[in-house]
Design an enzyme around this catalytic site. Structure first.
Site, PDB file in Angstrom:
ATOM      1  N   THR A  40       0.936  -1.142   0.350  1.00  0.00           N
ATOM      2  CA  THR A  40       0.315  -0.083   0.255  1.00  0.00           C
ATOM      3  C   THR A  40       0.707   1.704   0.422  1.00  0.00           C
ATOM      4  O   THR A  40       0.422   2.278  -0.517  1.00  0.00           O
ATOM      5  CB  THR A  40      -0.625   0.339   1.240  1.00  0.00           C
ATOM      6  OG1 THR A  40      -2.022  -0.828   1.507  1.00  0.00           O
ATOM      7  CG2 THR A  40      -2.212   1.100   1.319  1.00  0.00           C
ATOM      8  N   HIS A  43       2.058   2.168  -3.110  1.00  0.00           N
ATOM      9  CA  HIS A  43       1.131   2.492  -4.077  1.00  0.00           C
ATOM     10  C   HIS A  43       1.079   3.883  -4.115  1.00  0.00           C
ATOM     11  O   HIS A  43       1.016   4.561  -4.520  1.00  0.00           O
ATOM     12  CB  HIS A  43      -0.236   2.189  -3.435  1.00  0.00           C
ATOM     13  CG  HIS A  43      -0.879   0.526  -4.455  1.00  0.00           C
ATOM     14  ND1 HIS A  43      -0.866   0.311  -5.811  1.00  0.00           N
ATOM     15  CD2 HIS A  43      -0.677  -0.111  -4.093  1.00  0.00           C
ATOM     16  CE1 HIS A  43      -0.942  -0.936  -6.430  1.00  0.00           C
ATOM     17  NE2 HIS A  43      -1.147  -1.251  -4.772  1.00  0.00           N
ATOM     18  N   HIS A  63       1.067   2.064   8.664  1.00  0.00           N
ATOM     19  CA  HIS A  63       0.008   1.533   8.792  1.00  0.00           C
ATOM     20  C   HIS A  63       0.494   0.560   9.588  1.00  0.00           C
ATOM     21  O   HIS A  63       0.089  -0.015  10.106  1.00  0.00           O
ATOM     22  CB  HIS A  63      -0.764   1.309   8.467  1.00  0.00           C
ATOM     23  CG  HIS A  63      -0.586   0.883   7.297  1.00  0.00           C
ATOM     24  ND1 HIS A  63      -0.488   0.802   5.390  1.00  0.00           N
ATOM     25  CD2 HIS A  63      -0.432  -0.539   7.080  1.00  0.00           C
ATOM     26  CE1 HIS A  63      -0.307   0.166   5.246  1.00  0.00           C
ATOM     27  NE2 HIS A  63      -0.252  -1.334   5.904  1.00  0.00           N
ATOM     28  N   GLU A  64       2.252  -0.102   9.196  1.00  0.00           N
ATOM     29  CA  GLU A  64       2.486  -1.223  10.025  1.00  0.00           C
ATOM     30  C   GLU A  64       3.291  -0.735  10.679  1.00  0.00           C
ATOM     31  O   GLU A  64       4.953  -0.474  10.410  1.00  0.00           O
ATOM     32  CB  GLU A  64       3.246  -2.246   9.093  1.00  0.00           C
ATOM     33  CG  GLU A  64       1.561  -2.432   8.108  1.00  0.00           C
ATOM     34  CD  GLU A  64       2.646  -3.585   6.771  1.00  0.00           C
ATOM     35  OE1 GLU A  64       4.143  -3.686   6.823  1.00  0.00           O
ATOM     36  OE2 GLU A  64       1.809  -3.859   6.380  1.00  0.00           O
ATOM     37  N   ILE A 175       2.872 -11.234   2.057  1.00  0.00           N
ATOM     38  CA  ILE A 175       1.994 -11.864   2.270  1.00  0.00           C
ATOM     39  C   ILE A 175       1.697 -13.312   1.756  1.00  0.00           C
ATOM     40  O   ILE A 175       1.452 -14.178   2.868  1.00  0.00           O
ATOM     41  CB  ILE A 175       0.410 -10.764   2.402  1.00  0.00           C
ATOM     42  CG1 ILE A 175       1.155 -10.049   2.943  1.00  0.00           C
ATOM     43  CG2 ILE A 175      -0.645 -11.704   2.542  1.00  0.00           C
ATOM     44  CD1 ILE A 175      -0.100  -8.379   2.828  1.00  0.00           C
ATOM     45  N   ASP A 195       5.423 -18.344  -8.361  1.00  0.00           N
ATOM     46  CA  ASP A 195       5.022 -17.565  -8.128  1.00  0.00           C
ATOM     47  C   ASP A 195       5.582 -17.783  -9.856  1.00  0.00           C
ATOM     48  O   ASP A 195       6.283 -18.087 -10.103  1.00  0.00           O
ATOM     49  CB  ASP A 195       5.995 -16.544  -7.716  1.00  0.00           C
ATOM     50  CG  ASP A 195       5.911 -15.092  -7.289  1.00  0.00           C
ATOM     51  OD1 ASP A 195       5.698 -14.598  -6.876  1.00  0.00           O
ATOM     52  OD2 ASP A 195       6.133 -14.694  -8.024  1.00  0.00           O
ATOM     53  N   ARG A 200      11.685 -14.658  -4.680  1.00  0.00           N
ATOM     54  CA  ARG A 200      10.906 -14.764  -3.777  1.00  0.00           C
ATOM     55  C   ARG A 200      10.191 -16.625  -3.885  1.00  0.00           C
ATOM     56  O   ARG A 200       9.954 -16.496  -2.446  1.00  0.00           O
ATOM     57  CB  ARG A 200       9.629 -14.318  -4.427  1.00  0.00           C
ATOM     58  CG  ARG A 200       9.337 -12.945  -4.473  1.00  0.00           C
ATOM     59  CD  ARG A 200       8.812 -11.604  -5.214  1.00  0.00           C
ATOM     60  NE  ARG A 200       7.937 -10.368  -4.864  1.00  0.00           N
ATOM     61  CZ  ARG A 200       7.747  -9.463  -4.372  1.00  0.00           C
ATOM     62  NH1 ARG A 200       6.363 -10.009  -4.959  1.00  0.00           N
ATOM     63  NH2 ARG A 200       7.393  -8.501  -3.993  1.00  0.00           N
ATOM     64  N   LEU A 262      -7.445 -12.315  -2.147  1.00  0.00           N
ATOM     65  CA  LEU A 262      -6.820 -11.265  -1.056  1.00  0.00           C
ATOM     66  C   LEU A 262      -6.111 -10.237  -1.684  1.00  0.00           C
ATOM     67  O   LEU A 262      -5.709  -9.003  -1.992  1.00  0.00           O
ATOM     68  CB  LEU A 262      -6.460 -11.616   0.112  1.00  0.00           C
ATOM     69  CG  LEU A 262      -5.298 -10.516   1.022  1.00  0.00           C
ATOM     70  CD1 LEU A 262      -6.079 -10.687   1.809  1.00  0.00           C
ATOM     71  CD2 LEU A 262      -3.742 -10.748   1.490  1.00  0.00           C
ATOM     72  N   GLY A 263      -4.894 -10.873  -3.203  1.00  0.00           N
ATOM     73  CA  GLY A 263      -4.300 -10.085  -4.097  1.00  0.00           C
ATOM     74  C   GLY A 263      -6.040  -9.345  -4.458  1.00  0.00           C
ATOM     75  O   GLY A 263      -6.597  -9.622  -5.304  1.00  0.00           O
ATOM     76  N   TYR A 287     -10.847  -9.368   3.030  1.00  0.00           N
ATOM     77  CA  TYR A 287     -10.390  -7.829   3.616  1.00  0.00           C
ATOM     78  C   TYR A 287      -9.785  -7.386   5.031  1.00  0.00           C
ATOM     79  O   TYR A 287     -10.238  -7.667   6.215  1.00  0.00           O
ATOM     80  CB  TYR A 287     -11.855  -7.110   3.158  1.00  0.00           C
ATOM     81  CG  TYR A 287     -10.804  -5.399   3.443  1.00  0.00           C
ATOM     82  CD1 TYR A 287     -10.146  -4.764   2.593  1.00  0.00           C
ATOM     83  CD2 TYR A 287     -11.872  -4.825   4.427  1.00  0.00           C
ATOM     84  CE1 TYR A 287     -10.270  -3.096   2.875  1.00  0.00           C
ATOM     85  CE2 TYR A 287     -11.402  -2.641   4.447  1.00  0.00           C
ATOM     86  CZ  TYR A 287     -10.631  -2.822   3.737  1.00  0.00           C
ATOM     87  OH  TYR A 287     -10.522  -0.973   4.012  1.00  0.00           O
TER      88      TYR A 287
HETATM   89 ZN    ZN Z   1       0.055  -2.823   5.136  1.00  0.00          ZN
END
Ligand code: ZN
Length: 340
Positions: A40, A43, A63-64, A175, A195, A200, A262-263, A287
């Site tokens: 996020t 973005h 936010h983390e 995630i 993937d 990764r 979730l993606g 969500y």
């Molecule tokens: Zn986050």
């Protein structure tokens, strides 16, 4: 205080001097120790279409986080100064039907810390006391700083009963990797993670006992044969938002299979709904985190042996934010934690 601010409506992020937030009677002021950089945030950093229509500038992002309580509002009970904490980043309203039924995560008036409320990439962040999650001694600050994305992973992995089931995870970002680790921890039989990025996938195999598959060079059907799986995966966890990954998942599910999504796709796309109908597949959107059941479960799992620490691949001082954001935007395989 120092804060990372989305100061201008263009690509980038800026370290600025900001006043320490003033708290209301039901708020807590957290002295931030560590923060995680999230997709996020990237973005917002890149200032893509979503960010432009969602984030008002200027805005302190992030936010983390984990830190300690520096001040508490007059009405706050059961929390104390100096207590180590993390927090739920979704600030919900209390008047919707969902909230009044105790399903806070389904409140339609949710606002996001670091998205449309001042965030945690700062020396201090203001959080409603309701959102505070006290941390036990067993969970240190860097794990505390990634509980938010681990919560996304746990919420997704526990959407369906996966005990003894074969699970396919598409997308090996942090995630996805943590979701695969959770599936393993709670007793799935085979956990396959796909993937197209070999770094990764290698990290996924380091974090948990999962089967990494590079779908650019390997065929899922032959992986299933190798594992002795006859019909397909029982449960899918879609973590990539890539249309091709969802198509592939649907094609490798059992009849009656269940998929948690979730993606987030970057734009609407076409897929074969007929396959969902004829094969009785369940699709379920995920969500955030369940407030606060997901928090309880993930901390209980961390205390009972779930270990996802290796998903953190870099620890950097907040002063190195410019480099950290360029690395994250450039596709760093794991999580980057900033130290404040
Ligand atoms: Zn986050």
């Amino acid at each position: 205080m120092r804060a990372l601010v989305k100061a201008k409506a263009e690509r980038g992020i800026w370290m600025e001097d900001r006043p320490v937030p003033e708290i209301g009677p039901e708020d807590v002021l957290v002295k931030v120790h560590k923060t995680g950089i999230c997709g996020t945030d990237i973005h917002i950093y890149n200032w893509d279409e979503w960010a432009q229509k969602t984030v008002p500038v200027p805005m302190i992002t992030g936010h983390e986080y984990a830190g300690e309580i520096a001040a508490i509002g007059a009405e706050v009970r059961n929390l104390r100064i100096g207590q180590r904490v993390s927090g739920e980043g979704h600030v919900v309203g209390m008047n919707s039907r969902a909230s009044r039924a105790g399903k806070f995560h389904l409140d339609p008036n949710t606002k996001g810390i670091g998205v449309n409320l001042p965030g945690a990439f700062a020396e201090f962040v203001k959080i409603p006391a309701f959102n505070i999650i006290p941390l036990p001694d067993s969970i240190d600050d860097e794990m505390g700083a990634i509980l938010d994305p681990l919560g996304n992973a746990v919420h997704t992995a526990l959407a369906f009963n996966i005990v003894g089931e074969d699970v396919l995870v598409t997308g090996a970002g942090p995630i996805g990797i943590m979701g695969a680790a959770v599936a393993r921890h709670v007793g799935a039989r085979h956990v396959v993670i796909t993937d197209v990025n070999p770094e990764r996938l290698a990290l996924a195999a380091e974090v948990a006992d999962v089967v990494p598959v590079n779908v650019a060079s390997e065929d899922l059907r032959s992986v299933m044969d190798r594992l002795g799986m006859k019909e397909g995966f029982d449960v899918g966890l879609e973590m990539s938002g890539a249309p091709a990954a969802l198509d592939q998942m649907i094609d490798h599910m059992v009849m009656g299979g269940r998929i948690a999504l979730l993606g987030v796709p970057s734009r609407p796309f076409i897929f074969d709904l007929g396959k969902i109908v004829f094969r009785m597949i369940t699709l379920r959107g995920i969500y955030g985190r369940e407030m606060f059941e997901t928090w309880h479960k993930m901390m209980a799992m961390l205390e009972s042996g779930l270990d996802v620490r290796k998903v953190i691949t870099r620890r950097m001082p907040a002063a190195d934010y410019a480099k950290a954001f360029e690395l994250a935007a450039g596709g760093e395989k794991g999580k980057i934690v900033l130290e404040w």
